[in-house]
Scaffold this active site. Sequence first.
Site, short mmCIF file in Angstrom:
data_model
loop_
_atom_site.label_atom_id
_atom_site.label_comp_id
_atom_site.label_asym_id
_atom_site.label_seq_id
_atom_site.Cartn_x
_atom_site.Cartn_y
_atom_site.Cartn_z
CG ASN A 40 -3.50 -2.69 6.78
OD1 ASN A 40 -3.50 -2.10 5.82
ND2 ASN A 40 -4.42 -3.61 7.11
CE1 TYR A 47 -9.14 -2.81 0.41
CE2 TYR A 47 -8.80 -0.68 -0.63
CZ TYR A 47 -8.33 -1.71 0.29
OH TYR A 47 -6.91 -1.99 0.75
CE LYS A 89 -3.73 -2.37 2.44
NZ LYS A 89 -4.87 -1.95 3.55
CG HIS A 125 -5.03 -6.07 -0.12
ND1 HIS A 125 -6.38 -6.09 0.60
CD2 HIS A 125 -5.32 -6.83 -1.21
CE1 HIS A 125 -7.31 -6.81 0.03
NE2 HIS A 125 -6.57 -7.42 -1.11
CD GLU A 131 -8.54 -8.86 -3.82
OE1 GLU A 131 -7.55 -9.22 -3.23
OE2 GLU A 131 -9.64 -8.43 -2.78
P1 CMP Z 1 -7.46 -4.63 3.53
O1 CMP Z 1 -6.60 -6.16 3.80
O2 CMP Z 1 -6.69 -3.87 2.34
O3 CMP Z 1 -8.79 -4.75 3.47
C1 CMP Z 1 -9.74 -3.64 3.67
C2 CMP Z 1 -8.99 -2.73 4.33
O4 CMP Z 1 -10.16 -1.95 5.33
C3 CMP Z 1 -8.25 -3.23 5.56
O5 CMP Z 1 -6.90 -3.87 4.89
C4 CMP Z 1 -7.88 -2.24 6.44
O6 CMP Z 1 -6.47 -1.48 5.95
C5 CMP Z 1 -8.93 -1.29 6.21
N1 CMP Z 1 -9.48 -1.06 7.45
C6 CMP Z 1 -10.27 -2.11 8.28
N2 CMP Z 1 -10.84 -1.37 9.33
C7 CMP Z 1 -10.61 0.09 9.30
C8 CMP Z 1 -10.93 1.14 9.85
N3 CMP Z 1 -11.61 1.04 11.08
N4 CMP Z 1 -10.66 2.41 9.50
C9 CMP Z 1 -9.99 2.44 8.30
N5 CMP Z 1 -9.62 1.49 7.34
C10 CMP Z 1 -10.02 0.11 7.85
#
Ligand code: CMP
Length: 143
Positions: free
Chosen positions: A112, A49, A9, A115, A126
């Site tokens: 985080n 998403y 990311k 992904h 995806e």
């Molecule tokens: P990802 O695996 O990319 O898939 C969905 C993403 O939503 C997840 O990783 C997080 O980065 C994001 N996400 C989940 N919960 C929250 C939250 N409470 N606020 C912002 N982003 C979120």
Amino acid sequence: MEKTFIMVKPDGVQRGLIGEIISRFEKKGFQMVGGKLMTIPRELAEQHYTEHKERPFFGELVQFITSGPVFAMVWAGDGVIATARQMMGKTKPADADPGTIRGDFGITVGKNIVHGSDSPESAEREIALFFKDEEQVDYKKLV
Ligand code: CMP
């Protein structure tokens, strides 16, 4: 061969973690069959998403993932979908075990680092969203 979609990311790219993340998957024994540095258009981010579109953080999620370059990849190998999830660690970095990518490098759930597809259906969807067939190599043809 099983395949999954993995994406470094914008926070992971800006922190210089592309090589670290590739290295972990290479050392594990998986093969990268597709990879590109790109800035995700809004429409593609919303499609990627789509399962989260009713969540309160959807706008923030799309804004963040389109905010800078990502490194999108397709990785192949036996059990790669589930193993990549284990190697990434829990979505919330605070809950992710040390030794996982998010456990070692992340702090917040929004930023985080990485992904990865969560199921065979997500992986297929995806990969098709981000990569054309001709953007994926077949190692069998290279040897
Ligand atoms: P990802 O695996 O990319 O898939 C969905 C993403 O939503 C997840 O990783 C997080 O980065 C994001 N996400 C989940 N919960 C929250 C939250 N409470 N606020 C912002 N982003 C979120």
